[in-house]
Design a protein around this motif. Structure first.
Motif, mmCIF file in Angstrom:
data_model
loop_
_atom_site.group_PDB
_atom_site.id
_atom_site.type_symbol
_atom_site.label_atom_id
_atom_site.label_comp_id
_atom_site.label_asym_id
_atom_site.label_seq_id
_atom_site.Cartn_x
_atom_site.Cartn_y
_atom_site.Cartn_z
ATOM 1 N N LEU A 1 54.453 17.212 38.112
ATOM 2 C CA LEU A 1 53.587 18.347 37.760
ATOM 3 C C LEU A 1 53.181 19.068 39.023
ATOM 4 O O LEU A 1 53.247 18.519 40.127
ATOM 5 N N GLN A 2 52.758 20.301 38.844
ATOM 6 C CA GLN A 2 52.257 21.051 39.987
ATOM 7 C C GLN A 2 51.186 22.015 39.518
ATOM 8 O O GLN A 2 51.122 22.373 38.341
ATOM 9 N N ILE A 3 50.345 22.376 40.468
ATOM 10 C CA ILE A 3 49.297 23.356 40.148
ATOM 11 C C ILE A 3 49.152 24.309 41.331
ATOM 12 O O ILE A 3 49.153 23.883 42.490
ATOM 13 N N ALA A 4 49.058 25.586 40.998
ATOM 14 C CA ALA A 4 48.928 26.622 42.027
ATOM 15 C C ALA A 4 47.533 27.241 41.948
ATOM 16 O O ALA A 4 46.831 27.087 40.940
ATOM 17 N N GLY A 5 47.138 27.936 43.012
ATOM 18 C CA GLY A 5 45.894 28.680 42.993
ATOM 19 C C GLY A 5 45.868 29.627 41.805
ATOM 20 O O GLY A 5 46.902 30.205 41.445
ATOM 21 N N GLY A 6 44.706 29.752 41.171
ATOM 22 C CA GLY A 6 44.575 30.626 40.013
ATOM 23 C C GLY A 6 44.756 29.905 38.690
ATOM 24 O O GLY A 6 44.476 30.473 37.631
ATOM 25 N N GLU A 7 45.246 28.641 38.753
ATOM 26 C CA GLU A 7 45.512 27.927 37.497
ATOM 27 C C GLU A 7 44.367 26.991 37.119
ATOM 28 O O GLU A 7 43.678 26.438 37.978
ATOM 29 N N ARG A 8 44.244 26.783 35.826
ATOM 30 C CA ARG A 8 43.313 25.766 35.292
ATOM 31 C C ARG A 8 44.129 24.886 34.353
ATOM 32 O O ARG A 8 44.469 25.291 33.247
ATOM 33 N N LEU A 9 44.458 23.710 34.851
ATOM 34 C CA LEU A 9 45.358 22.806 34.136
ATOM 35 C C LEU A 9 44.542 21.757 33.390
ATOM 36 O O LEU A 9 43.715 21.066 33.991
ATOM 37 N N ALA A 10 44.796 21.635 32.099
ATOM 38 C CA ALA A 10 44.147 20.580 31.324
ATOM 39 C C ALA A 10 45.120 19.416 31.186
ATOM 40 O O ALA A 10 46.273 19.608 30.792
ATOM 41 N N ILE A 11 44.654 18.219 31.527
ATOM 42 C CA ILE A 11 45.443 17.010 31.254
ATOM 43 C C ILE A 11 44.933 16.448 29.941
ATOM 44 O O ILE A 11 43.737 16.124 29.813
#
Ligand SMILES: Nc1ncnc2c1ncn2[C@@H]1O[C@H](COP(=O)(O)OP(=O)(O)OP(=O)(O)O)[C@@H](O)[C@H]1O
Length: 224
Positions: free
Chosen positions: A30-40
């Motif tokens: 998985l990856q997350i970038a600036g600006g994202e809101r990731l729900a697990i």
């Protein structure tokens, strides 16, 4: 056009039960970038907390790697990583004294030495979370579970992280307080597009309110 690496990335991440061969997490990418809101998301026991602890470098991993801004995080990098990426567990650590003591304590930590306690900003956050200035004088020993979560969250926000990793931060809050806290965190993220959020939740309605993307777990692996 050059594209910046993601803030945080897990490649083929695996974690076993300590001292055993059984996998708690298997081949997580998985990856997350600036600006994202990731729900697990995922059912009880699917590995959401184990994954968040691994991503925040609290637990050792047994396979794969975790990268911060495109580079594998070594032990020497961990203090710098922790300055930028803050993890909050469901039952936060609360220290003796008052709420104010708990908020100021972040600044006594060496890695955050260049920050100062900003009372006005803290009060604004408290109001957003449905509390007021008097909350600062409340004895930490008397905080309810939900009030402890609010205190720890504000303590984290005032440290200006780039990435916030929250494990069910509203689990002990009533619905109105939970909604207020969700909005406080979403506002924090939206105020700066370089910021990102990972939020563990088992509440689909909450995920719809807060997340820009979901990562679903099932038995320690990404759900197909
Ligand atoms: N150190 C450990 N040793 C053995 N088993 C563990 C360990 N840590 C976690 N587990 C197990 O891994 C599984 C996933 O746990 P985890 O806390 O990540 O679940 P979760 O998805 O966050 O669940 P919940 O929604 O209830 O919070 C559980 O079955 C748990 O018992």
């Amino acid at each position: 056009m050059s594209s910046a690496p993601p803030l945080l990335q897990a490649r083929h991440l695996g974690r076993k039960i300590p001292g055993a061969q059984q996998w708690l997490l298997k081949d997580i990418n998985l990856q997350i970038a600036g600006g994202e809101r990731l729900a697990i998301i995922g059912p009880t026991g699917s590995g959401k907390s184990v994954l968040l602890r691994a991503l925040s470098m609290l637990d050792p991993i047994d396979a794969g790697e975790i990268l911060w801004r495109g580079n594998t995080i070594t032990n020497a990098d961990v203090p710098n990583f922790r300055r930028q990426a803050i993890y909050l567990r469901q039952r936060p650590a609360i220290f003796e004294g008052t709420v104010a003591t708990n908020l100021r304590i972040a600044y006594s930590l060496r890695i955050r030495g260049n920050l100062e306690f900003q009372k006005r900003r803290v009060i604004d956050l408290l109001i957003q979370a449905g509390r007021d200035e008097n909350f600062l004088d409340k004895s930490a020993a008397e905080l309810s579970g939900g009030e402890a979560q609010i205190t720890a969250l504000i303590r984290a926000l005032q440290c200006d992280p780039t990435l916030l990793m929250l494990d069910e931060p509203t689990a002990s809050l009533d619905p109105d307080s939970a909604t207020a806290v969700e909005q406080m965190v979403v506002d924090w993220q939206q105020a700066d597009d370089s910021r990102a959020l990972i939020w563990v939740s088992h509440d689909p309605a909450q995920v719809l309110r807060i997340a820009t993307r979901e990562f679903a777990l099932d038995h320690g692996a990404e759900k197909e």
